[in-house]
Design a protein around this motif. Structure first.
Motif, PDB file in Angstrom:
ATOM      1  N   VAL A 153     -86.772   4.179  65.263  1.00 59.53           N
ATOM      2  CA  VAL A 153     -85.922   5.353  65.043  1.00 59.53           C
ATOM      3  C   VAL A 153     -86.066   5.857  63.606  1.00 59.53           C
ATOM      4  CG1 VAL A 153     -83.550   6.212  64.978  1.00 59.53           C
ATOM      5  CG2 VAL A 153     -84.254   4.612  66.788  1.00 59.53           C
ATOM      6  N   ALA A 154     -85.832   4.961  62.640  1.00 55.71           N
ATOM      7  CA  ALA A 154     -85.856   5.386  61.237  1.00 55.71           C
ATOM      8  C   ALA A 154     -86.021   4.164  60.344  1.00 55.71           C
ATOM      9  CB  ALA A 154     -84.559   6.113  60.865  1.00 55.71           C
ATOM     10  N   VAL A 155     -86.517   4.410  59.138  1.00 58.56           N
ATOM     11  CA  VAL A 155     -86.654   3.349  58.148  1.00 58.56           C
ATOM     12  C   VAL A 155     -86.323   3.903  56.768  1.00 58.56           C
ATOM     13  CG1 VAL A 155     -89.133   3.740  57.797  1.00 58.56           C
ATOM     14  CG2 VAL A 155     -88.144   1.504  57.248  1.00 58.56           C
ATOM     15  N   ILE A 156     -85.738   3.048  55.951  1.00 59.04           N
ATOM     16  CA  ILE A 156     -85.524   3.390  54.543  1.00 59.04           C
ATOM     17  C   ILE A 156     -86.157   2.286  53.712  1.00 59.04           C
ATOM     18  CG2 ILE A 156     -83.196   2.365  54.520  1.00 59.04           C
ATOM     19  CD1 ILE A 156     -82.475   4.643  52.475  1.00 59.04           C
ATOM     20  N   PHE A 164     -80.676  12.741  62.706  1.00 59.27           N
ATOM     21  CA  PHE A 164     -80.216  11.433  62.224  1.00 59.27           C
ATOM     22  C   PHE A 164     -80.516  11.309  60.729  1.00 59.27           C
ATOM     23  CE2 PHE A 164     -80.647   8.806  66.425  1.00 59.27           C
ATOM     24  CZ  PHE A 164     -79.905   9.771  67.096  1.00 59.27           C
ATOM     25  N   ILE A 165     -79.656  10.551  60.042  1.00 59.49           N
ATOM     26  CA  ILE A 165     -79.865  10.282  58.621  1.00 59.49           C
ATOM     27  C   ILE A 165     -79.682   8.794  58.376  1.00 59.49           C
ATOM     28  CG2 ILE A 165     -79.104  10.734  56.265  1.00 59.49           C
ATOM     29  CD1 ILE A 165     -77.969  13.405  57.306  1.00 59.49           C
ATOM     30  N   ILE A 166     -80.711   8.163  57.817  1.00 63.82           N
ATOM     31  CA  ILE A 166     -80.608   6.771  57.416  1.00 63.82           C
ATOM     32  C   ILE A 166     -80.309   6.727  55.920  1.00 63.82           C
ATOM     33  CG2 ILE A 166     -83.102   6.538  57.010  1.00 63.82           C
ATOM     34  CD1 ILE A 166     -82.867   3.630  58.005  1.00 63.82           C
ATOM     35  N   SER A 167     -79.421   5.822  55.537  1.00 61.34           N
ATOM     36  CA  SER A 167     -79.076   5.681  54.122  1.00 61.34           C
ATOM     37  C   SER A 167     -78.728   4.219  53.854  1.00 61.34           C
ATOM     38  CB  SER A 167     -77.900   6.587  53.748  1.00 61.34           C
ATOM     39  OG  SER A 167     -76.736   6.242  54.486  1.00 61.34           O
ATOM     40  N   ARG A 168     -78.662   3.890  52.588  1.00 60.47           N
ATOM     41  CA  ARG A 168     -78.338   2.515  52.222  1.00 60.47           C
ATOM     42  C   ARG A 168     -77.417   2.507  51.011  1.00 60.47           C
ATOM     43  NH1 ARG A 168     -83.800  -0.344  51.446  1.00 60.47           N
ATOM     44  NH2 ARG A 168     -82.474  -2.145  50.958  1.00 60.47           N
ATOM     45  N   ASP A 169     -76.557   1.498  50.953  1.00 60.71           N
ATOM     46  CA  ASP A 169     -75.697   1.269  49.805  1.00 60.71           C
ATOM     47  C   ASP A 169     -75.988  -0.155  49.346  1.00 60.71           C
ATOM     48  OD1 ASP A 169     -73.670   0.693  47.991  1.00 60.71           O
ATOM     49  OD2 ASP A 169     -72.174   1.851  49.083  1.00 60.71           O
ATOM     50  N   ASN A 170     -76.804  -0.286  48.322  1.00 59.66           N
ATOM     51  CA  ASN A 170     -77.220  -1.617  47.882  1.00 59.66           C
ATOM     52  C   ASN A 170     -76.052  -2.414  47.305  1.00 59.66           C
ATOM     53  OD1 ASN A 170     -79.862  -1.208  48.693  1.00 59.66           O
ATOM     54  ND2 ASN A 170     -80.489  -0.408  46.688  1.00 59.66           N
ATOM     55  N   ALA A 171     -75.061  -1.741  46.771  1.00 60.44           N
ATOM     56  CA  ALA A 171     -73.894  -2.453  46.238  1.00 60.44           C
ATOM     57  C   ALA A 171     -73.094  -3.118  47.354  1.00 60.44           C
ATOM     58  CB  ALA A 171     -73.004  -1.496  45.457  1.00 60.44           C
ATOM     59  N   ASN A 227     -84.163  -5.330  47.881  1.00 61.15           N
ATOM     60  CA  ASN A 227     -85.605  -5.549  48.008  1.00 61.15           C
ATOM     61  C   ASN A 227     -86.116  -5.464  49.446  1.00 61.15           C
ATOM     62  OD1 ASN A 227     -85.776  -5.982  45.268  1.00 61.15           O
ATOM     63  ND2 ASN A 227     -85.656  -8.205  45.426  1.00 61.15           N
ATOM     64  N   TYR A 228     -85.208  -5.177  50.397  1.00 62.66           N
ATOM     65  CA  TYR A 228     -85.598  -5.136  51.806  1.00 62.66           C
ATOM     66  C   TYR A 228     -85.835  -3.688  52.234  1.00 62.66           C
ATOM     67  CZ  TYR A 228     -82.969  -9.599  51.811  1.00 62.66           C
ATOM     68  OH  TYR A 228     -82.464 -10.841  51.536  1.00 62.66           O
ATOM     69  N   ALA A 229     -86.865  -3.489  53.021  1.00 62.57           N
ATOM     70  CA  ALA A 229     -86.949  -2.254  53.799  1.00 62.57           C
ATOM     71  C   ALA A 229     -86.084  -2.454  55.045  1.00 62.57           C
ATOM     72  CB  ALA A 229     -88.384  -1.955  54.197  1.00 62.57           C
ATOM     73  N   MET A 230     -85.302  -1.445  55.384  1.00 60.66           N
ATOM     74  CA  MET A 230     -84.380  -1.557  56.518  1.00 60.66           C
ATOM     75  C   MET A 230     -84.716  -0.511  57.571  1.00 60.66           C
ATOM     76  SD  MET A 230     -82.429  -4.085  55.728  1.00 60.66           S
ATOM     77  CE  MET A 230     -81.222  -3.916  57.037  1.00 60.66           C
ATOM     78  N   GLY A 231     -84.796  -0.968  58.797  1.00 56.19           N
ATOM     79  CA  GLY A 231     -85.142  -0.057  59.887  1.00 56.19           C
ATOM     80  C   GLY A 231     -84.078  -0.044  60.968  1.00 56.19           C
ATOM     81  N   TRP A 232     -84.107   1.028  61.739  1.00 57.32           N
ATOM     82  CA  TRP A 232     -83.294   1.147  62.948  1.00 57.32           C
ATOM     83  C   TRP A 232     -84.239   1.360  64.131  1.00 57.32           C
ATOM     84  CZ3 TRP A 232     -78.217   0.144  63.462  1.00 57.32           C
ATOM     85  CH2 TRP A 232     -77.409   0.169  62.314  1.00 57.32           C
ATOM     86  N   PHE A 233     -83.970   0.633  65.189  1.00 61.42           N
ATOM     87  CA  PHE A 233     -84.719   0.751  66.433  1.00 61.42           C
ATOM     88  C   PHE A 233     -83.726   0.939  67.570  1.00 61.42           C
ATOM     89  CE2 PHE A 233     -89.055  -0.523  65.198  1.00 61.42           C
ATOM     90  CZ  PHE A 233     -88.811  -0.977  63.919  1.00 61.42           C
ATOM     91  N   SER A 240     -87.035   5.992  49.988  1.00 64.88           N
ATOM     92  CA  SER A 240     -87.726   6.974  50.829  1.00 64.88           C
ATOM     93  C   SER A 240     -87.467   6.656  52.292  1.00 64.88           C
ATOM     94  CB  SER A 240     -89.224   6.981  50.536  1.00 64.88           C
ATOM     95  OG  SER A 240     -89.795   5.724  50.783  1.00 64.88           O
ATOM     96  N   THR A 241     -87.452   7.700  53.091  1.00 67.25           N
ATOM     97  CA  THR A 241     -87.089   7.561  54.503  1.00 67.25           C
ATOM     98  C   THR A 241     -88.167   8.157  55.399  1.00 67.25           C
ATOM     99  OG1 THR A 241     -85.859   9.645  54.451  1.00 67.25           O
ATOM    100  CG2 THR A 241     -84.626   7.636  53.988  1.00 67.25           C
ATOM    101  N   TYR A 242     -88.154   7.676  56.634  1.00 59.52           N
ATOM    102  CA  TYR A 242     -89.098   8.184  57.631  1.00 59.52           C
ATOM    103  C   TYR A 242     -88.431   8.079  58.985  1.00 59.52           C
ATOM    104  CZ  TYR A 242     -93.320   8.638  60.447  1.00 59.52           C
ATOM    105  OH  TYR A 242     -94.252   9.059  61.360  1.00 59.52           O
ATOM    106  N   TYR A 243     -88.630   9.123  59.820  1.00 56.86           N
ATOM    107  CA  TYR A 243     -87.966   9.189  61.118  1.00 56.86           C
ATOM    108  C   TYR A 243     -88.976   9.429  62.228  1.00 56.86           C
ATOM    109  CZ  TYR A 243     -83.889  10.062  58.156  1.00 56.86           C
ATOM    110  OH  TYR A 243     -82.893   9.970  57.203  1.00 56.86           O
ATOM    111  N   THR A 244     -88.642   8.957  63.413  1.00 55.00           N
ATOM    112  CA  THR A 244     -89.410   9.363  64.560  1.00 55.00           C
ATOM    113  C   THR A 244     -89.111  10.831  64.842  1.00 55.00           C
ATOM    114  OG1 THR A 244     -90.077   8.717  66.784  1.00 55.00           O
ATOM    115  CG2 THR A 244     -87.716   8.737  66.329  1.00 55.00           C
TER     116      THR A 244
END
Length: 128
Positions: A48-51, A67-74, A31-37, A56-60
């Motif tokens: 830098v990036a958010v998922i 760069f590629i942002i990804s998440r593994d909820n498990a 349930n969290y949006a996760m970002g990188w700065f 859905s993702t968005y990058y500077t």
């Protein structure tokens, strides 16, 4: 309370790759949006990036296509795969979690003040 523990980073030559990881505590990571700065010496922390929750993702602009942002909820983990690294990518990188309502604009998710929790930071150094 959410704890974010980062790993990865280090020293790499220009053109190389690194992967950062950020493991979150808590049972509602999905349930969290996760970002990188990142923050370079003498500079402000920059987005830098958010998922988002739905993936859905968005990058500077300066990292889009590299760069590629990804998440593994498990695994309660978010990743930042960094390719074609440049010396100007040198900085301390931070992951961050936004845990409030998912109804939020992407613009707000590019702002550090939006986020509730932060990782400890990890140094990325790219040599020329």
């Amino acid at each position: 309370q959410v704890q974010l523990v980062q790993s990865g980073g280090g020293l790499v030559q220009g053109g190389g790759s690194l992967r950062l990881s950020c493991a979150a505590s808590g049972r509602t990571f999905s349930n969290y949006a996760m970002g990188w700065f990142r923050q370079a010496p003498g500079k402000e922390r920059e987005f830098v990036a958010v998922i988002r929750v739905g993936g859905s993702t968005y990058y500077t602009d300066s990292v889009a296509g590299r760069f590629i942002i990804s998440r593994d909820n498990a695994k309660n983990t978010v990743y930042l795969q960094m390719n074609s690294l440049k010396p100007e990518d040198t900085a301390v990188y931070y992951c961050a979690a936004y845990t409030a309502t998912p109804v939020i604009t992407t613009q707000r998710l590019t702002q550090p003040a939006t986020y509730d929790y932060w990782g400890q930071g990890t140094q990325v150094t790219v040599s020329s």
